[in-house]
Design a protein around this motif. Structure first.
Motif, PDB file in Angstrom:
ATOM      1  N   SER A  68      40.601  35.663  43.688  1.00 46.16           N
ATOM      2  CA  SER A  68      39.238  35.153  43.519  1.00 46.16           C
ATOM      3  C   SER A  68      38.295  35.802  44.527  1.00 46.16           C
ATOM      4  O   SER A  68      37.179  36.205  44.194  1.00 46.16           O
ATOM      5  CB  SER A  68      39.209  33.629  43.674  1.00 46.16           C
ATOM      6  N   ARG A  69      38.775  35.922  45.763  1.00 45.34           N
ATOM      7  CA  ARG A  69      37.941  36.523  46.794  1.00 45.34           C
ATOM      8  C   ARG A  69      37.664  37.997  46.482  1.00 45.34           C
ATOM      9  O   ARG A  69      36.567  38.500  46.727  1.00 45.34           O
ATOM     10  CB  ARG A  69      38.636  36.384  48.138  1.00 45.34           C
ATOM     11  N   GLY A  99      34.674  35.234  39.874  1.00 49.44           N
ATOM     12  CA  GLY A  99      35.325  34.837  41.117  1.00 49.44           C
ATOM     13  C   GLY A  99      35.252  33.345  41.345  1.00 49.44           C
ATOM     14  O   GLY A  99      36.221  32.728  41.816  1.00 49.44           O
ATOM     15  N   ILE A 127      37.217  39.280  43.650  1.00 47.48           N
ATOM     16  CA  ILE A 127      36.201  39.379  42.607  1.00 47.48           C
ATOM     17  C   ILE A 127      34.827  38.985  43.138  1.00 47.48           C
ATOM     18  O   ILE A 127      33.851  39.735  43.002  1.00 47.48           O
ATOM     19  CB  ILE A 127      36.591  38.507  41.398  1.00 47.48           C
ATOM     20  N   TYR A 128      34.732  37.790  43.751  1.00 48.29           N
ATOM     21  CA  TYR A 128      33.390  37.355  44.160  1.00 48.29           C
ATOM     22  C   TYR A 128      32.865  38.156  45.350  1.00 48.29           C
ATOM     23  O   TYR A 128      31.666  38.376  45.463  1.00 48.29           O
ATOM     24  CB  TYR A 128      33.322  35.848  44.415  1.00 48.29           C
ATOM     25  N   GLN A 129      33.762  38.606  46.245  1.00 48.40           N
ATOM     26  CA  GLN A 129      33.282  39.375  47.390  1.00 48.40           C
ATOM     27  C   GLN A 129      32.707  40.723  46.961  1.00 48.40           C
ATOM     28  O   GLN A 129      31.780  41.231  47.587  1.00 48.40           O
ATOM     29  CB  GLN A 129      34.400  39.587  48.413  1.00 48.40           C
ATOM     30  N   SER A 169      41.564  42.617  49.398  1.00 49.41           N
ATOM     31  CA  SER A 169      41.012  41.763  48.346  1.00 49.41           C
ATOM     32  C   SER A 169      39.497  41.796  48.326  1.00 49.41           C
ATOM     33  O   SER A 169      38.878  41.553  47.290  1.00 49.41           O
ATOM     34  CB  SER A 169      41.491  40.308  48.530  1.00 49.41           C
TER      35      SER A 169
END
Length: 452
Positions: free
Chosen positions: A255-256, A439, A258-260, A403
């Motif tokens: 998840s990190r 994310g 993707i959103y980062q 990541s």
């Protein structure tokens, strides 16, 4: 070393790293030098945004490949500060060389130097972050992480104010925003006010990294790098297998990742995008940055206390929701409209700073970014720090950097590619929304702490 044995000076030295490092990202990457490259060095803003995006993508690719390996080596050698010092030399040298980038000069050397400085900066972050579990008690990690991040934004804001008051002058008047001539007779026509921020960031980093190197305790040096590299790579392969078996940490890292990527692209390209849409001067972009950094400091301080009570996951989810709203508002605002034309705005211009209604709406959406892009990053590192043991922190923070960078080249690459193909910077920036939303959806399924 156990957290309770670390002196206040040692913890302060660790926190001072963010103060030292942030001006590079603030005045070089986002608000001054980046927009200068886009608006004055390139043939047109779309081409400039594409070139800057490719440079960020190149750095992100290198960081993604090498960060986990370096983190694993750090666990084997023990000592982190010698790595931070070595990469500081590389970063400072590249920033000093960026002074030689007048309008009309070749873009490629400038982009390559910027990329190498970004790589060195991010590698230093890996080693600094991996020190956190040994320095800070678990109950205080979220608070200290957010306050340190806020301290970084405060440092970036101070550097930005200094730039606008003493470096960046108007081509028409030859005076800075303070109504005085720039230091060293910097010529705005030659972009010298913007170019000077790179040496400024180098000097700032060289001075303010010293508390970390002098006062923060490090682990003992446990062996030569060559042997550590072999053991580290073998251990890293085992860590990758272990991550797959620790489902919570694995989902958090995905998840990190993707959103980062979305957050990184928004920070790196946001100032340049605004400069292109509204034809802002370097002074206006700089003031825009100061406004965002004021809200970033406030957001991090508030998030530090909320994190301690409600947890890092709560902070990240709220921040991502607000970032989605803000990004949609930013890319949908043009010279006389907002929300993709559904909200008509007066084109009248007061001829002052941010004189149109659209610019004021744009800044309103940007304030949400300022409040949240610090907490989402600070609480992400405290999320992981609460989820791993100190002796495995180097390996996991190396993978954490992976990541945050494994596909970080992808978002700027997509932004640059879509911008190039469509000729629309707005359409290119819309890629960021997809990554923030995806994310967030993955994060909602992650336990807290992630090792549960």
């Amino acid at each position: 070393m156990q957290p309770e044995k670390v002196s206040r000076a040692g913890v302060f030295g660790w926190m001072a790293f963010d103060w030292a490092a942030q001006p590079f990202f603030t005045v070089v990457t986002t608000f001054i030098f980046g927009p200068y490259v886009v608006s004055q060095m390139a043939s047109d803003p779309a081409a400039g945004q594409a070139a800057w995006g490719y440079g960020i993508a190149l750095a992100g690719f290198c960081i993604a490949i090498l960060s986990p390996i370096l983190g694993a080596i750090a666990d084997q050698t023990g000592a982190r500060k010698r790595w931070i010092a070595g990469f500081a030399v590389i970063k400072i040298a590249c920033l000093l060389l960026l002074w030689n980038s007048p309008p009309g000069s070749a873009l490629l050397p400038v982009i390559l130097l910027f990329s190498l400085a970004s790589i060195a900066a991010e590698f230093s972050v890996v080693f600094n972050d991996s020190m956190m579990p040994r320095l800070i008690a678990p109950h205080a990690i979220g608070k200290v992480s957010n306050i340190a991040w806020g301290l970084g934004y405060l440092g970036g804001m101070v550097a930005l104010i200094f730039t606008l008051v003493f470096f960046s002058s108007s081509p028409e008047t030859g005076l800075t925003i303070a109504g005085i001539p720039p230091l060293f007779d910097l010529d705005p026509v030659l972009g010298e006010g913007a170019r000077a921020v790179a040496p400024l960031a180098a000097l700032w980093y060289a001075i303010f990294i010293l508390p970390l190197l002098l006062f923060t305790p490090d682990e003992p040096y446990r062996g030569p790098i060559s042997a550590a590299a072999r053991s580290g790579v073998i251990g890293l392969l085992g860590t990758f297998r272990e991550v797959r078996q620790r489902a919570g940490i694995f989902r958090f890292l995905v998840s990190r990742m993707i959103y980062q990527d979305g957050v990184n692209a928004l920070i790196a390209l946001g100032g340049a995008f605004a400069a292109g849409v509204f034809s802002w001067t370097i002074t206006e972009v700089g003031l825009f940055g100061i406004i965002l950094n004021i809200f970033a400091v406030a957001g991090c301080i508030a998030a530090g206390y909320i994190d301690r009570r409600s947890g890092s996951k709560f902070i990240i989810i709220v921040s991502l929701v607000l970032l989605l709203i803000a990004t949609l508002g930013l890319i949908s605002t043009g010279p006389n409209f907002s929300l993709f034309g559904f909200w008509a705005l007066s084109p009248a211009d007061t001829n002052g700073l941010f004189g149109t209604a659209a610019e004021k709406v744009y800044i309103g959406f940007a304030l949400l970014v300022g409040l949240t892009f610090g907490p989402v990053q600070a609480s992400s590192r405290s999320y992981l720090a609460r989820s791993v043991e100190p002796e495995e922190a180097g390996r996991f923070f190396g993978i954490y950097a992976l990541s945050g960078r494994a596909t970080s080249f992808l978002v700027p690459l997509l932004v640059a590619g879509v911008t190039s193909l469509s000729g629309s910077a707005r359409l290119g920036m819309s890629v960021i929304i997809v990554f923030l939303a995806l994310g967030l959806l993955v994060l909602c399924r992650v336990p807290y702490p992630a090792n549960k």
